[in-house]
Design an enzyme around this catalytic site. Sequence first.
Site, PDB file in Angstrom:
ATOM      1  N   GLU A 135      41.704  -6.262 -35.114  1.00 46.45           N
ATOM      2  CA  GLU A 135      41.277  -4.898 -34.786  1.00 46.45           C
ATOM      3  C   GLU A 135      41.763  -3.908 -35.844  1.00 46.45           C
ATOM      4  O   GLU A 135      40.999  -3.061 -36.324  1.00 46.45           O
ATOM      5  CB  GLU A 135      41.801  -4.495 -33.404  1.00 46.45           C
ATOM      6  CG  GLU A 135      41.106  -5.249 -32.278  1.00 46.45           C
ATOM      7  CD  GLU A 135      41.555  -4.855 -30.881  1.00 46.45           C
ATOM      8  OE1 GLU A 135      40.843  -5.181 -29.928  1.00 46.45           O
ATOM      9  OE2 GLU A 135      42.628  -4.224 -30.738  1.00 46.45           O
ATOM     10  N   CYS A 195      49.721   0.553 -23.343  1.00 41.84           N
ATOM     11  CA  CYS A 195      48.277   0.809 -23.362  1.00 41.84           C
ATOM     12  C   CYS A 195      47.974   2.252 -23.744  1.00 41.84           C
ATOM     13  O   CYS A 195      47.167   2.514 -24.627  1.00 41.84           O
ATOM     14  CB  CYS A 195      47.680   0.474 -21.995  1.00 41.84           C
ATOM     15  SG  CYS A 195      45.963   0.981 -21.865  1.00 41.84           S
ATOM     16  N   TYR A 245      44.159 -10.585 -31.773  1.00 45.93           N
ATOM     17  CA  TYR A 245      43.499  -9.315 -31.408  1.00 45.93           C
ATOM     18  C   TYR A 245      43.955  -8.179 -32.339  1.00 45.93           C
ATOM     19  O   TYR A 245      43.148  -7.466 -32.914  1.00 45.93           O
ATOM     20  CB  TYR A 245      43.948  -8.873 -30.012  1.00 45.93           C
ATOM     21  CG  TYR A 245      43.342  -9.517 -28.809  1.00 45.93           C
ATOM     22  CD1 TYR A 245      42.336  -8.870 -28.087  1.00 45.93           C
ATOM     23  CD2 TYR A 245      43.827 -10.719 -28.304  1.00 45.93           C
ATOM     24  CE1 TYR A 245      41.827  -9.408 -26.913  1.00 45.93           C
ATOM     25  CE2 TYR A 245      43.320 -11.271 -27.137  1.00 45.93           C
ATOM     26  CZ  TYR A 245      42.323 -10.612 -26.446  1.00 45.93           C
ATOM     27  OH  TYR A 245      41.829 -11.131 -25.282  1.00 45.93           O
TER      28      TYR A 245
HETATM   29  P1  NDP Z   1      48.203 -12.795 -30.580  1.00 44.90           P
HETATM   30  O1  NDP Z   1      49.101 -13.740 -29.913  1.00 44.90           O
HETATM   31  O2  NDP Z   1      46.809 -12.618 -30.105  1.00 44.90           O
HETATM   32  O3  NDP Z   1      48.092 -13.149 -32.139  1.00 44.90           O
HETATM   33  C1  NDP Z   1      49.236 -13.368 -32.912  1.00 44.90           C
HETATM   34  C2  NDP Z   1      48.765 -13.838 -34.265  1.00 44.90           C
HETATM   35  O4  NDP Z   1      49.869 -13.938 -35.144  1.00 44.90           O
HETATM   36  C3  NDP Z   1      48.114 -15.213 -34.212  1.00 44.90           C
HETATM   37  O5  NDP Z   1      47.040 -15.217 -35.107  1.00 44.90           O
HETATM   38  C4  NDP Z   1      49.243 -16.133 -34.660  1.00 44.90           C
HETATM   39  O6  NDP Z   1      48.783 -17.285 -35.304  1.00 44.90           O
HETATM   40  C5  NDP Z   1      49.941 -15.246 -35.662  1.00 44.90           C
HETATM   41  N1  NDP Z   1      51.337 -15.570 -35.849  1.00 44.90           N
HETATM   42  C6  NDP Z   1      52.294 -15.751 -34.896  1.00 44.90           C
HETATM   43  N2  NDP Z   1      53.488 -16.002 -35.454  1.00 44.90           N
HETATM   44  C7  NDP Z   1      53.294 -15.995 -36.796  1.00 44.90           C
HETATM   45  C8  NDP Z   1      54.133 -16.202 -37.912  1.00 44.90           C
HETATM   46  N3  NDP Z   1      55.427 -16.470 -37.768  1.00 44.90           N
HETATM   47  N4  NDP Z   1      53.594 -16.115 -39.133  1.00 44.90           N
HETATM   48  C9  NDP Z   1      52.281 -15.853 -39.292  1.00 44.90           C
HETATM   49  N5  NDP Z   1      51.431 -15.652 -38.284  1.00 44.90           N
HETATM   50  C10 NDP Z   1      51.929 -15.717 -37.035  1.00 44.90           C
HETATM   51  O7  NDP Z   1      49.004 -11.441 -30.598  1.00 44.90           O
HETATM   52  P2  NDP Z   1      48.607  -9.960 -30.909  1.00 44.90           P
HETATM   53  O8  NDP Z   1      49.867  -9.373 -31.428  1.00 44.90           O
HETATM   54  O9  NDP Z   1      47.379  -9.856 -31.758  1.00 44.90           O
HETATM   55  O10 NDP Z   1      48.260  -9.387 -29.473  1.00 44.90           O
HETATM   56  C11 NDP Z   1      49.178  -9.532 -28.395  1.00 44.90           C
HETATM   57  C12 NDP Z   1      48.460  -9.508 -27.087  1.00 44.90           C
HETATM   58  O11 NDP Z   1      48.009  -8.187 -26.831  1.00 44.90           O
HETATM   59  C13 NDP Z   1      47.215 -10.375 -27.038  1.00 44.90           C
HETATM   60  O12 NDP Z   1      47.516 -11.642 -26.559  1.00 44.90           O
HETATM   61  C14 NDP Z   1      46.314  -9.640 -26.118  1.00 44.90           C
HETATM   62  O13 NDP Z   1      46.456 -10.185 -24.840  1.00 44.90           O
HETATM   63  C15 NDP Z   1      46.802  -8.214 -26.128  1.00 44.90           C
HETATM   64  N6  NDP Z   1      45.828  -7.337 -26.798  1.00 44.90           N
HETATM   65  C16 NDP Z   1      44.589  -7.188 -26.277  1.00 44.90           C
HETATM   66  C17 NDP Z   1      43.662  -6.386 -26.888  1.00 44.90           C
HETATM   67  C18 NDP Z   1      42.303  -6.252 -26.315  1.00 44.90           C
HETATM   68  O14 NDP Z   1      42.106  -6.600 -25.167  1.00 44.90           O
HETATM   69  N7  NDP Z   1      41.323  -5.784 -27.072  1.00 44.90           N
HETATM   70  C19 NDP Z   1      43.967  -5.669 -28.112  1.00 44.90           C
HETATM   71  C20 NDP Z   1      45.304  -5.908 -28.603  1.00 44.90           C
HETATM   72  C21 NDP Z   1      46.189  -6.714 -27.950  1.00 44.90           C
HETATM   73  P3  NDP Z   1      48.319 -18.613 -34.481  1.00 44.90           P
HETATM   74  O15 NDP Z   1      46.939 -18.330 -33.989  1.00 44.90           O
HETATM   75  O16 NDP Z   1      48.353 -19.674 -35.512  1.00 44.90           O
HETATM   76  O17 NDP Z   1      49.324 -18.811 -33.401  1.00 44.90           O
END
Ligand code: NDP
Length: 483
Positions: free
Chosen positions: A183, A44, A179
Amino acid sequence: MSDFDYDLFVIGGGSGGVRAARVAASETGAKVALAEEDRYGGTCVIRGCVPKKLMVFASGYRDMPGEARSYGWDIQDGSFDWTAFRGSLNAELDRLEGVYRKLLANAGVDTFDARAALKDPHTVTLSDGREISAKHILVATGGRPVRPDIPNADLGIVSDDIFHLETLPKSILIIGGGYIACEFACILNGLGVEVTQYYRGAQILRGFDDEARGLVAEMMREKGVDLHLGTNLVEMARAGEDHALSHAGTGSDAASGGTDIKTTGTGGGTGPIWVKSTNGTEKVFDTVLFATGRDPNTRDMGLSDAGIELGRRGEIVVDEYSQTAVPSVYAIGDVTDRVNLTPVAIREGMAFVETVFRGNPTPVDHELIASAIFTQPEMGTVGLSEEAAREQEEIEVYCTSFRPMQSAFADRPDRVLMKLVVSQASRKVLGCHIVAPNAGELIQLAGIAVKMGATKEDFDRTVAVHPTMSEELVTMRTPLRRE
Ligand code: NDP
């Protein structure tokens, strides 16, 4: 006299671990130690929410001169100096890390700048070879970004790397629709980078309210993000090598000047990256950012050997008190992959101290947690999406989307959205979704009402604050949908 070196040993100096260590030591008199292998403050503070939010602020200034001119200011557009900003950013992170270290020292927590692994249910081994025993061990090691399993994925960067970039790329391809992807698409677009985003699904921000994420996507495109849905990356290589570049699409222009693609060798070098997507197009970008999710940090920690159950993604399986299958070992925060948000990890840390050191078993309430996505515009959300609520019961939907006064005056296309999802039976507001500037600030307050179980009529009884965008939340009278 305890038979152990410490009452509590915390592994991981992020938000959750530091809070638990500090409160256990300063408020319950426990003898506490904490090990951190990297920088204090964790994801964070060092490579997540804090630097990200500062970048959101930095990027938000781009549109301000234009808007100010509409309001009568004689003001010119400027340019963004990444090096100057990064210097100030690093200084701020150093300051915050110092604050974290000081908080621990003032609370009487012994800190070890080392990696720690579990030797047995009461012993940790540090990377310098020392062994330390503790009555309780708390694992708060967080998570790390993951790259998809495709050849040359190491040519791309992950969110941790953004803050260390020497220069901002001219063009970037962001993979993912969660997210972090959304962002950074907005942040980098605001800082003048040409942003292309590929998301494999039908709409970004899967799981959030359809109307709200639809508007975020529309506004992102309006502001210049080249968002491609139903698209993924299938191949990547250093431009000019390892592939036949049959044609360079629009993404190539910024990176290569159209034709002059320099090759610098694959694997760890620098230079433009060629990608091929699922729809067959080939393009070249300066940088590829994988924002494809995060995995819990549980590798090589001796957890399974010590009898701790790990889930499918490597997360530590815990009960409602954050206790693992080994009674002396607890885990909190992203490493447990419950609700991966900083304030939740902090709550879990506080509940752990209450349970273990004050003898007051306290589960963490994971229901109705408000959160914000710092896109431009922001999205704030609490409770159920319209789609999830409809699965559960009969609902009424109140929703309005409009150009707010500030944008309309400046003749800008920005739109906002205010939405309530209401139970027909109980009249309770099941979900509140806001897409607007500062939606994160707004949803924090709406979240209190929703958490208290406010009904639509409670919202209606609240007199509007005028003129504001959020007054719509208490003035919407006719349901848009009732089903
Ligand atoms: P997320 O799990 O939110 O998103 C991952 C994204 O990557 C999804 O769109 C997913 O697609 C895609 N994805 C996963 N695997 C592949 C692949 N092999 N090829 C292509 N696309 C893929 O993860 P983030 O990394 O964005 O964030 C992680 C966590 O951090 C979040 O869950 C959140 O809790 C936290 N966070 C919170 C924030 C806030 O509160 N503002 C800001 C940043 C992070 P699909 O949807 O199809 O699975």
